[in-house]
Scaffold this motif. Structure first.
Motif, PDB file in Angstrom:
ATOM      1  N   TYR A 139      -4.508 -11.965  -8.620  1.00 58.25           N
ATOM      2  CA  TYR A 139      -4.020 -10.860  -7.793  1.00 58.25           C
ATOM      3  C   TYR A 139      -2.535 -10.621  -8.034  1.00 58.25           C
ATOM      4  CZ  TYR A 139      -8.467 -10.998  -5.305  1.00 58.25           C
ATOM      5  OH  TYR A 139      -9.799 -10.949  -4.980  1.00 58.25           O
ATOM      6  N   SER A 140      -1.783 -11.698  -8.203  1.00 57.00           N
ATOM      7  CA  SER A 140      -0.354 -11.565  -8.491  1.00 57.00           C
ATOM      8  C   SER A 140      -0.142 -10.871  -9.841  1.00 57.00           C
ATOM      9  CB  SER A 140       0.291 -12.949  -8.489  1.00 57.00           C
ATOM     10  OG  SER A 140       1.619 -12.873  -8.901  1.00 57.00           O
ATOM     11  N   GLN A 141      -0.909 -11.282 -10.838  1.00 56.57           N
ATOM     12  CA  GLN A 141      -0.813 -10.672 -12.167  1.00 56.57           C
ATOM     13  C   GLN A 141      -1.212  -9.204 -12.119  1.00 56.57           C
ATOM     14  OE1 GLN A 141       0.377 -12.120 -15.047  1.00 56.57           O
ATOM     15  NE2 GLN A 141       0.231 -10.053 -15.875  1.00 56.57           N
ATOM     16  N   THR A 142      -2.230  -8.888 -11.339  1.00 55.60           N
ATOM     17  CA  THR A 142      -2.677  -7.504 -11.198  1.00 55.60           C
ATOM     18  C   THR A 142      -1.572  -6.646 -10.599  1.00 55.60           C
ATOM     19  OG1 THR A 142      -4.973  -8.195 -10.933  1.00 55.60           O
ATOM     20  CG2 THR A 142      -4.406  -6.000 -10.133  1.00 55.60           C
ATOM     21  N   LEU A 143      -0.954  -7.136  -9.525  1.00 53.45           N
ATOM     22  CA  LEU A 143       0.135  -6.380  -8.887  1.00 53.45           C
ATOM     23  C   LEU A 143       1.309  -6.188  -9.852  1.00 53.45           C
ATOM     24  CD1 LEU A 143       0.036  -7.986  -5.339  1.00 53.45           C
ATOM     25  CD2 LEU A 143      -0.623  -5.657  -5.956  1.00 53.45           C
ATOM     26  N   GLN A 144       1.561  -7.198 -10.645  1.00 54.64           N
ATOM     27  CA  GLN A 144       2.641  -7.099 -11.631  1.00 54.64           C
ATOM     28  C   GLN A 144       2.304  -6.076 -12.718  1.00 54.64           C
ATOM     29  OE1 GLN A 144       3.610 -10.888 -13.319  1.00 54.64           O
ATOM     30  NE2 GLN A 144       5.201 -10.067 -14.650  1.00 54.64           N
ATOM     31  N   ASP A 145       1.081  -6.093 -13.212  1.00 50.24           N
ATOM     32  CA  ASP A 145       0.664  -5.161 -14.264  1.00 50.24           C
ATOM     33  C   ASP A 145       0.628  -3.710 -13.780  1.00 50.24           C
ATOM     34  OD1 ASP A 145       0.436  -7.345 -15.875  1.00 50.24           O
ATOM     35  OD2 ASP A 145      -1.698  -7.103 -16.308  1.00 50.24           O
ATOM     36  N   LEU A 146       0.391  -3.515 -12.494  1.00 48.47           N
ATOM     37  CA  LEU A 146       0.330  -2.156 -11.940  1.00 48.47           C
ATOM     38  C   LEU A 146       1.701  -1.472 -11.910  1.00 48.47           C
ATOM     39  CD1 LEU A 146      -2.153  -2.635  -8.980  1.00 48.47           C
ATOM     40  CD2 LEU A 146      -2.512  -1.217 -10.996  1.00 48.47           C
ATOM     41  N   GLN A 147       2.769  -2.227 -12.063  1.00 45.40           N
ATOM     42  CA  GLN A 147       4.111  -1.662 -11.975  1.00 45.40           C
ATOM     43  C   GLN A 147       4.381  -0.634 -13.082  1.00 45.40           C
ATOM     44  OE1 GLN A 147       5.936  -2.247  -9.217  1.00 45.40           O
ATOM     45  NE2 GLN A 147       4.097  -3.406  -8.682  1.00 45.40           N
ATOM     46  N   ASP A 148       3.625  -0.689 -14.181  1.00 42.30           N
ATOM     47  CA  ASP A 148       3.814   0.255 -15.288  1.00 42.30           C
ATOM     48  C   ASP A 148       3.114   1.595 -15.045  1.00 42.30           C
ATOM     49  OD1 ASP A 148       5.229  -1.724 -16.598  1.00 42.30           O
ATOM     50  OD2 ASP A 148       3.477  -2.450 -17.704  1.00 42.30           O
ATOM     51  N   ILE A 149       2.334   1.676 -13.979  1.00 38.11           N
ATOM     52  CA  ILE A 149       1.630   2.908 -13.633  1.00 38.11           C
ATOM     53  C   ILE A 149       2.426   3.599 -12.531  1.00 38.11           C
ATOM     54  CG2 ILE A 149      -0.522   3.842 -12.671  1.00 38.11           C
ATOM     55  CD1 ILE A 149      -1.951   1.391 -13.873  1.00 38.11           C
ATOM     56  N   ARG A 200      -2.398   2.921  -6.233  1.00 35.43           N
ATOM     57  CA  ARG A 200      -2.294   2.680  -4.787  1.00 35.43           C
ATOM     58  C   ARG A 200      -3.525   1.950  -4.270  1.00 35.43           C
ATOM     59  NH1 ARG A 200      -0.715   8.449  -3.891  1.00 35.43           N
ATOM     60  NH2 ARG A 200      -2.824   8.528  -3.085  1.00 35.43           N
ATOM     61  N   SER A 201      -4.688   2.373  -4.738  1.00 39.61           N
ATOM     62  CA  SER A 201      -5.937   1.763  -4.293  1.00 39.61           C
ATOM     63  C   SER A 201      -6.013   0.285  -4.689  1.00 39.61           C
ATOM     64  CB  SER A 201      -7.111   2.533  -4.879  1.00 39.61           C
ATOM     65  OG  SER A 201      -8.313   1.907  -4.577  1.00 39.61           O
ATOM     66  N   VAL A 202      -5.754   0.002  -5.957  1.00 38.61           N
ATOM     67  CA  VAL A 202      -5.846  -1.376  -6.443  1.00 38.61           C
ATOM     68  C   VAL A 202      -4.766  -2.243  -5.787  1.00 38.61           C
ATOM     69  CG1 VAL A 202      -5.680  -2.851  -8.490  1.00 38.61           C
ATOM     70  CG2 VAL A 202      -6.941  -0.712  -8.605  1.00 38.61           C
ATOM     71  N   GLU A 203      -3.562  -1.711  -5.612  1.00 37.21           N
ATOM     72  CA  GLU A 203      -2.493  -2.464  -4.942  1.00 37.21           C
ATOM     73  C   GLU A 203      -2.904  -2.852  -3.527  1.00 37.21           C
ATOM     74  OE1 GLU A 203       1.961  -1.321  -6.536  1.00 37.21           O
ATOM     75  OE2 GLU A 203       0.997   0.028  -5.115  1.00 37.21           O
ATOM     76  N   ASN A 204      -3.427  -1.875  -2.788  1.00 35.38           N
ATOM     77  CA  ASN A 204      -3.831  -2.142  -1.411  1.00 35.38           C
ATOM     78  C   ASN A 204      -4.926  -3.207  -1.347  1.00 35.38           C
ATOM     79  OD1 ASN A 204      -1.988  -0.338  -0.361  1.00 35.38           O
ATOM     80  ND2 ASN A 204      -3.442   1.351  -0.301  1.00 35.38           N
ATOM     81  N   SER A 224      -5.387 -10.875  -1.201  1.00 34.20           N
ATOM     82  CA  SER A 224      -4.429 -11.980  -1.296  1.00 34.20           C
ATOM     83  C   SER A 224      -4.156 -12.583   0.073  1.00 34.20           C
ATOM     84  CB  SER A 224      -3.106 -11.514  -1.900  1.00 34.20           C
ATOM     85  OG  SER A 224      -3.164 -11.503  -3.280  1.00 34.20           O
ATOM     86  N   LYS A 225      -3.992 -11.724   1.076  1.00 30.96           N
ATOM     87  CA  LYS A 225      -3.753 -12.226   2.437  1.00 30.96           C
ATOM     88  C   LYS A 225      -4.926 -13.070   2.914  1.00 30.96           C
ATOM     89  CE  LYS A 225      -0.761  -8.613   4.252  1.00 30.96           C
ATOM     90  NZ  LYS A 225      -0.670  -7.490   5.197  1.00 30.96           N
ATOM     91  N   ILE A 226      -6.125 -12.586   2.657  1.00 28.11           N
ATOM     92  CA  ILE A 226      -7.318 -13.317   3.096  1.00 28.11           C
ATOM     93  C   ILE A 226      -7.422 -14.653   2.378  1.00 28.11           C
ATOM     94  CG2 ILE A 226      -9.841 -13.304   3.103  1.00 28.11           C
ATOM     95  CD1 ILE A 226      -9.631 -10.223   3.440  1.00 28.11           C
TER      96      ILE A 226
END
Length: 196
Positions: free
Chosen positions: A55-65, A73-77, A83-85
């Motif tokens: 999840y951390s890697q996904t959030l990091q990779d989304l920064q280029d979009i 926005r959907s994938v970040e949310n 991640s919280k769960i």
């Protein structure tokens, strides 16, 4: 005599190798599955660490979009929510029931596939579509993306209003569910009192 001694020595070595895993499980009282019951999905004993990392890697990779992109926005949310769960408990069963996407091993596979999709998505750059080209596209393609781009209402104001409306509907559903659960709890308490 010699072969028995060697075999006993080998068995002791195998037990010692398994000892740290059993001790760490007992020390942290983390439940580990025996099997997933699904072909092709071996048990992942370090599921929590792996999911949080993905999840951390996904959030990091989304920064280029671009931040305004609906996919981002959907994938970040979703990643932040999951991640919280995952970080709130060490119990895989709680995570599986709360998230509702199957077993944690399936969630790991989904997160890995999402990372691969993000890499492709960044290559495709769908946010760079030229609106003037939409009118000249093949009719079947325009139909498959929902018709005319401007008629679908992709202006910011409509997205915000739709998000607000969706949020209000979800909040109403949550409140209704709370009322229903409270009523069920009250009924159970009354039934328990009657049996006493």
């Amino acid at each position: 005599f010699r072969s028995t001694f060697v075999s006993e020595l080998m068995m002791m070595a195998q037990r010692l190798l398994r000892l740290p895993a059993t001790l760490s499980r007992r020390a942290y009282s983390v439940k580990v599955k025996d099997t997933t019951g699904l072909a092709g999905y071996p048990v992942e004993p370090l599921w929590r660490k792996k999911l949080l990392s993905l999840y951390s890697q996904t959030l990091q990779d989304l920064q280029d979009i671009p931040a305004s992109n609906p996919y981002r926005r959907s994938v970040e949310n979703l990643c932040k929510h999951y991640s919280k769960i995952v970080s709130s408990t060490d119990d895989y069963e709680v995570v599986e029931v709360t998230v509702g996407l199957g077993q944690v091993e399936q969630m790991i596979r989904m997160a890995e596939k999402e990372l691969a999709l993000i890499a492709d998505y960044k290559l495709w750059k769908p946010w760079e579509i030229d609106e003037s080209m939409l009118d000249t596209m093949d009719v079947s393609f325009r139909t498959s993306i929902g018709g005319n781009y401007k008629k679908r209402g992709y202006e910011k104001s409509n997205e915000v209003e739709d998000d607000k409306l969706l949020l209000e509907q979800l909040q109403a559903e949550v409140e209704a569910e709370k009322v229903r659960v409270a009523a069920q709890s009250a009924e159970k308490e009354k039934a328990a009192e009657k049996t006493l």
